[in-house]
Design a protein around this motif. Structure first.
Motif, short mmCIF file in Angstrom:
data_model
loop_
_atom_site.label_atom_id
_atom_site.label_comp_id
_atom_site.label_asym_id
_atom_site.label_seq_id
_atom_site.Cartn_x
_atom_site.Cartn_y
_atom_site.Cartn_z
N GLU A 18 -2.59 -7.25 -9.42
CA GLU A 18 -1.42 -7.60 -10.13
C GLU A 18 -0.95 -9.39 -10.18
N THR A 19 -1.26 -9.84 -8.08
CA THR A 19 -0.86 -10.35 -8.35
C THR A 19 -1.57 -11.38 -6.95
N ALA A 20 -1.42 -12.43 -6.49
CA ALA A 20 -2.17 -13.02 -5.08
C ALA A 20 -2.59 -11.74 -3.58
N ASP A 21 -1.99 -11.19 -3.83
CA ASP A 21 -1.53 -10.41 -2.19
C ASP A 21 -1.40 -9.06 -3.35
N ALA A 22 -1.42 -8.03 -4.60
CA ALA A 22 -1.35 -6.72 -4.88
C ALA A 22 -1.45 -6.31 -6.25
N VAL A 23 -2.65 -5.28 -5.55
CA VAL A 23 -3.27 -4.47 -7.16
C VAL A 23 -2.64 -3.00 -7.20
N SER A 24 -3.27 -2.57 -8.41
CA SER A 24 -3.15 -1.26 -8.75
C SER A 24 -4.65 -0.88 -8.93
N ILE A 25 -4.33 0.25 -7.92
CA ILE A 25 -5.64 1.76 -7.96
C ILE A 25 -5.65 2.56 -9.00
N LEU A 26 -6.27 2.56 -9.79
CA LEU A 26 -5.95 3.65 -10.60
C LEU A 26 -6.78 4.39 -11.49
N PHE A 27 -6.26 5.85 -10.71
CA PHE A 27 -7.45 6.56 -10.33
C PHE A 27 -7.93 7.91 -12.05
N GLU A 28 -9.58 8.22 -11.47
CA GLU A 28 -9.50 9.73 -12.76
C GLU A 28 -8.84 10.65 -12.04
N GLU A 68 -0.94 7.83 -19.13
CA GLU A 68 -1.04 7.16 -18.62
C GLU A 68 -2.13 7.64 -16.92
N PRO A 69 -2.98 6.91 -16.48
CA PRO A 69 -3.51 7.49 -15.50
C PRO A 69 -2.55 7.20 -14.94
N ALA A 70 -2.95 8.42 -13.77
CA ALA A 70 -1.94 8.54 -12.00
C ALA A 70 -2.30 7.03 -11.08
N ARG A 71 -1.60 5.73 -10.91
CA ARG A 71 -1.00 4.77 -10.52
C ARG A 71 -0.32 4.48 -9.04
N VAL A 72 -0.66 3.85 -8.14
CA VAL A 72 0.03 3.09 -7.19
C VAL A 72 -0.74 1.44 -6.97
N ILE A 73 0.86 1.24 -6.61
CA ILE A 73 0.61 -0.01 -6.33
C ILE A 73 0.44 -0.74 -4.54
N VAL A 74 -0.09 -1.41 -3.94
CA VAL A 74 -0.47 -1.61 -3.16
C VAL A 74 -0.49 -3.41 -2.97
N LYS A 75 0.39 -3.55 -1.88
CA LYS A 75 0.57 -5.22 -1.86
C LYS A 75 0.60 -5.28 -0.28
N ARG A 76 -1.09 -6.58 -0.36
CA ARG A 76 -0.76 -6.71 0.80
C ARG A 76 -0.20 -7.15 2.46
N THR A 77 0.02 -6.47 3.46
CA THR A 77 0.68 -7.07 4.80
C THR A 77 -0.17 -7.57 5.77
N PRO A 78 0.40 -8.61 6.14
CA PRO A 78 -0.27 -10.01 7.11
C PRO A 78 -0.93 -8.74 8.27
N ASP A 79 -0.33 -8.11 8.75
CA ASP A 79 -0.81 -7.13 9.98
C ASP A 79 -0.98 -5.69 9.89
N GLY A 80 -1.04 -5.49 8.25
CA GLY A 80 -0.80 -4.21 7.35
C GLY A 80 -2.38 -3.35 7.23
N TYR A 81 -2.81 -3.07 8.39
CA TYR A 81 -4.58 -2.62 8.50
C TYR A 81 -4.49 -1.82 6.94
N THR A 124 7.55 -0.42 -7.16
CA THR A 124 6.19 0.76 -8.02
C THR A 124 6.97 1.78 -8.22
N PRO A 125 8.34 2.50 -7.43
CA PRO A 125 8.67 4.07 -7.94
C PRO A 125 9.71 3.43 -8.71
N ILE A 126 10.39 2.18 -8.67
CA ILE A 126 11.43 2.05 -9.60
C ILE A 126 10.41 1.97 -11.37
#
Length: 342
Positions: A18-28, A68-81, A124-126
């Motif tokens: 999505e951006t340099a530090d965020a991805v969308s994960i699409l599920f089957e 549409e397929p179920a999808r979440v967006i994950v944004k990288r956080t500096p210390d977020g494992y 994301t939820p918005i």
């Protein structure tokens, strides 16, 4: 005993940058029906070499009403494992264990006009709510979306497409910190005042949520019409099988009337036992997830009686004053009849 929240295994259909530090994960869905409401979230089990796994909540950005397929967006956080692992390691074809959709950050009707506030990955939820109202309902949407700069705007192409698809019902007001500075409550208040009859939903970092809350108050709006989505990292393991519940009855009981999904139950509630634990021990399928007061899945309304919460990481004073309670932390605190609605 087993609870109502059995986990699912979902195969990853695609991972989209999505951006340099965020991805969308699409599920089957592998033949499983993922039944969810706009604005709800999934809890993902993320592998960890040190602890075996960690559990993290990620909102669904997809709409259940657009095919549409179920999808979440994950944004990288500096210390977020978890966020770093998902952004760096997840690929198409992988499988993730998830808990069924949860959360109450969802509009009661899709046929009402809404004012939506988002910042960063709070979109994301918005986004799920906006797409659902526009597609399935009749409401109009104004979205105020704050980001660091233009390159940080998640789902920018999707938002433009929605504006083109629903030109009379959907307007996006972008706020870029690089150009406008941080969102200021008095400016947000003007937007609120211009749309006086709308309920609002907001999700984003703490300072942004504070600014929206201040704007709402400054505009003279009722706190009950502002809905906030607040996430904290889960400290427990919601994927673990629930342990047997031992009732504590030595302190006596309190009469309880509880309504779950419209079904009423009259019970004697033992003092010292949380409401979720007690209802589960009676075989009543009550919504819950973490049982640590961290996710809000067990949110309910207490309409009568004296109660107290052992812990509270989510609700604000205004919420509690309105009767909102976290049932997994709720214990009776008197002898009068208690009434609770889920």
């Amino acid at each position: 005993m087993s609870g109502p929240t059995r986990s699912l295994r979902l195969r990853v259909a695609d991972v989209v940058r999505e951006t340099a530090d965020a991805v969308s994960i699409l599920f089957e869905e592998n033949g499983q029906t993922l039944d969810y409401r706009p604005g709800q979230f999934l809890v993902l089990r993320v592998p960890s070499e040190s602890t075996g796994s960690v559990a993290r909540c990620y909102s669904l950005a997809s709409s259940p009403h657009r095919g549409e397929p179920a999808r979440v967006i994950v944004k990288r956080t500096p210390d977020g494992y978890a966020s770093n692992w998902l952004c760096d390691n997840l690929v198409s074809g992988a499988e993730l264990e998830v808990m069924p959709p949860s959360g109450g950050f969802t509009p009661r009707s899709l046929d009402v006009d809404l004012l939506l506030f988002a910042a960063g990955s709070g979109i994301t939820p918005i986004l799920s709510i906006a797409k659902s109202v526009l597609t399935k309902g009749t409401g109009a949407i104004d979205l105020v979306y704050a980001n660091r700069d233009e390159a940080s705007v998640i789902a920018s192409a999707e938002l433009r497409a929605l504006e083109a698809e629903f030109p009379d019902r959907f307007v996006v007001h972008h706020w870029l910190e690089s150009l406008q500075g941080l969102p200021r409550p008095h400016v947000l208040a003007r937007i609120v005042e211009s749309l006086p009859k709308r309920e609002a939903f907001t999700c984003g970092p703490g300072p942004f949520m504070d600014a929206v809350r201040s704007a709402w108050t400054a505009a003279g709006r009722e706190r009950s019409t502002l809905h906030l989505e607040i996430f904290t990292s889960l400290s427990g393991d919601p994927f673990a099988e629930p342990t047997d519940i031992v009732e504590v009855t030595a302190e006596g009981t309190v009469p309880l009337e509880v309504s779950v999904d419209g079904e009423s139950h009259s019970l004697e509630w033992p003092k010292g036992v949380t409401l979720v634990d007690f209802l589960l021990s009676r075989g009543i399928e009550v919504p819950y997830l973490c049982r640590d007061g961290e996710c809000g899945t067990c949110l309910a309304t207490c309409t009568s009686g004296q109660v107290a919460m052992n812990g509270n990481n989510l609700l604000e004073e205004e919420d509690i004053a309105n009767g909102d309670v976290l049932a997994c932390q709720l214990v009776c605190d008197g002898d009068e009849l208690v009434k609770v609605v889920f």
